[in-house]
Design a protein around this motif. Structure first.
Motif, mmCIF file in Angstrom:
data_model
loop_
_atom_site.group_PDB
_atom_site.id
_atom_site.type_symbol
_atom_site.label_atom_id
_atom_site.label_comp_id
_atom_site.label_asym_id
_atom_site.label_seq_id
_atom_site.Cartn_x
_atom_site.Cartn_y
_atom_site.Cartn_z
ATOM 1 N N LYS A 194 0.865 -1.192 0.000
ATOM 2 C CA LYS A 194 0.000 0.000 0.000
ATOM 3 C C LYS A 194 0.891 1.228 0.000
ATOM 4 O O LYS A 194 1.430 1.627 1.029
ATOM 5 C CB LYS A 194 -0.914 -0.034 1.222
ATOM 6 N N MET A 195 1.054 1.810 -1.175
ATOM 7 C CA MET A 195 1.965 2.926 -1.364
ATOM 8 C C MET A 195 1.676 4.079 -0.401
ATOM 9 O O MET A 195 2.601 4.674 0.156
ATOM 10 C CB MET A 195 1.890 3.428 -2.814
ATOM 11 N N GLN A 196 0.406 4.395 -0.185
ATOM 12 C CA GLN A 196 0.054 5.532 0.668
ATOM 13 C C GLN A 196 0.606 5.384 2.090
ATOM 14 O O GLN A 196 0.847 6.388 2.769
ATOM 15 C CB GLN A 196 -1.465 5.782 0.684
ATOM 16 N N TYR A 247 3.520 4.655 2.835
ATOM 17 C CA TYR A 247 4.947 4.951 2.838
ATOM 18 C C TYR A 247 5.302 6.339 2.299
ATOM 19 O O TYR A 247 6.450 6.749 2.404
ATOM 20 C CB TYR A 247 5.705 3.878 2.045
ATOM 21 N N LEU A 248 4.350 7.056 1.748
ATOM 22 C CA LEU A 248 4.666 8.343 1.130
ATOM 23 C C LEU A 248 5.246 9.352 2.115
ATOM 24 O O LEU A 248 6.208 10.052 1.798
ATOM 25 C CB LEU A 248 3.439 8.910 0.422
ATOM 26 N N GLU A 249 4.702 9.441 3.318
ATOM 27 C CA GLU A 249 5.244 10.376 4.321
ATOM 28 C C GLU A 249 6.663 9.987 4.715
ATOM 29 O O GLU A 249 7.539 10.835 4.844
ATOM 30 C CB GLU A 249 4.349 10.438 5.564
ATOM 31 N N LEU A 250 6.893 8.728 4.908
ATOM 32 C CA LEU A 250 8.215 8.233 5.273
ATOM 33 C C LEU A 250 9.240 8.580 4.190
ATOM 34 O O LEU A 250 10.348 9.024 4.487
ATOM 35 C CB LEU A 250 8.174 6.715 5.477
ATOM 36 N N LEU A 251 8.860 8.413 2.946
ATOM 37 C CA LEU A 251 9.785 8.665 1.834
ATOM 38 C C LEU A 251 10.213 10.123 1.750
ATOM 39 O O LEU A 251 11.307 10.424 1.279
ATOM 40 C CB LEU A 251 9.172 8.217 0.514
ATOM 41 N N ALA A 255 15.012 10.963 -1.703
ATOM 42 C CA ALA A 255 14.241 10.562 -2.865
ATOM 43 C C ALA A 255 13.272 11.679 -3.213
ATOM 44 O O ALA A 255 12.829 12.440 -2.338
ATOM 45 C CB ALA A 255 13.458 9.284 -2.578
ATOM 46 N N LYS A 256 12.953 11.795 -4.488
ATOM 47 C CA LYS A 256 11.974 12.776 -4.953
ATOM 48 C C LYS A 256 10.801 12.010 -5.549
ATOM 49 O O LYS A 256 10.977 11.192 -6.453
ATOM 50 C CB LYS A 256 12.587 13.695 -6.010
ATOM 51 N N ILE A 257 9.615 12.280 -5.023
ATOM 52 C CA ILE A 257 8.423 11.562 -5.471
ATOM 53 C C ILE A 257 7.787 12.367 -6.601
ATOM 54 O O ILE A 257 7.415 13.523 -6.418
ATOM 55 C CB ILE A 257 7.440 11.350 -4.318
#
Length: 178
Positions: free
Chosen positions: A161-163, A165-169, A174-176
């Motif tokens: 579930k990508m969502q 991990y988005l805050e962690l990234l 890394a650039k999202i």
């Protein structure tokens, strides 16, 4: 049948030569990995009395560099036995032969599987746990297996579930761009 870890322990010592070094003059990590795989094979084959293959390697951290001219000692011991597999603990130390100073360079865990002459998995002797350290090592191997199962299912493409991990990234290098 059960065997003690002491019955299968293996130790090898080798002088590190310039031919083993990388471009920075330190002993090449790939050479050390090769030695680790050899001693894990020797230990697991000695325990099982069968040809063994490497199934996996759990975490290889190079803690200290190894210099040309140092003596490297690898020690291997059976930490865990399954039905056809064994976890072999490998410890590496380097010794400066002029000063006698020793340093711990690496510890790793190799899962080895016993094979018969046709390449089929064969049962291995169980492990006699005869002291607190052997119980700790065996238990640690069980915990490591459970962690590996969890790690592989958690990040399966069908489960991920990508969502989550988005805050962690955002806190990493890394650039999202989605």
């Amino acid at each position: 049948m059960f065997k003690s870890a002491k019955e299968s322990q293996v130790t090898i010592t080798e002088l590190m030569l310039p031919a083993h070094s990388n471009f920075s003059g330190k002993i090449h990590g790939g050479y050390i990995l090769n030695l680790m795989d050899q001693i894990a094979f020797a230990c697991s084959s000695k325990h099982s009395r069968h040809y063994c293959v490497t199934a996996s390697v759990n975490r290889v951290d190079f803690l200290n560099p190894i210099e040309v001219g140092e003596l490297v000692t690898l020690k291997a011991s059976v930490n865990y036995t399954g039905r056809t597999s064994m976890v072999i603990g490998v410890r590496i130390e380097a010794e400066n032969i002029q000063t006698g100073d020793k340093k711990h360079c690496n510890s790793s865990y190799f899962t080895m599987v016993a094979k018969d002459e046709n390449g089929n998995n064969v049962p291995v002797p169980g492990l006699i746990l005869d002291n607190e350290q052997s119980v700790r090592r065996f238990s640690r191997s069980i915990a490591r297996q459970e962690q590996a199962k969890h790690r592989t299912t958690k990040f399966k493409s069908t489960e991920f579930k990508m969502q989550d991990y988005l805050e962690l990234l955002k806190t990493h290098n890394a650039k999202i761009k989605l």
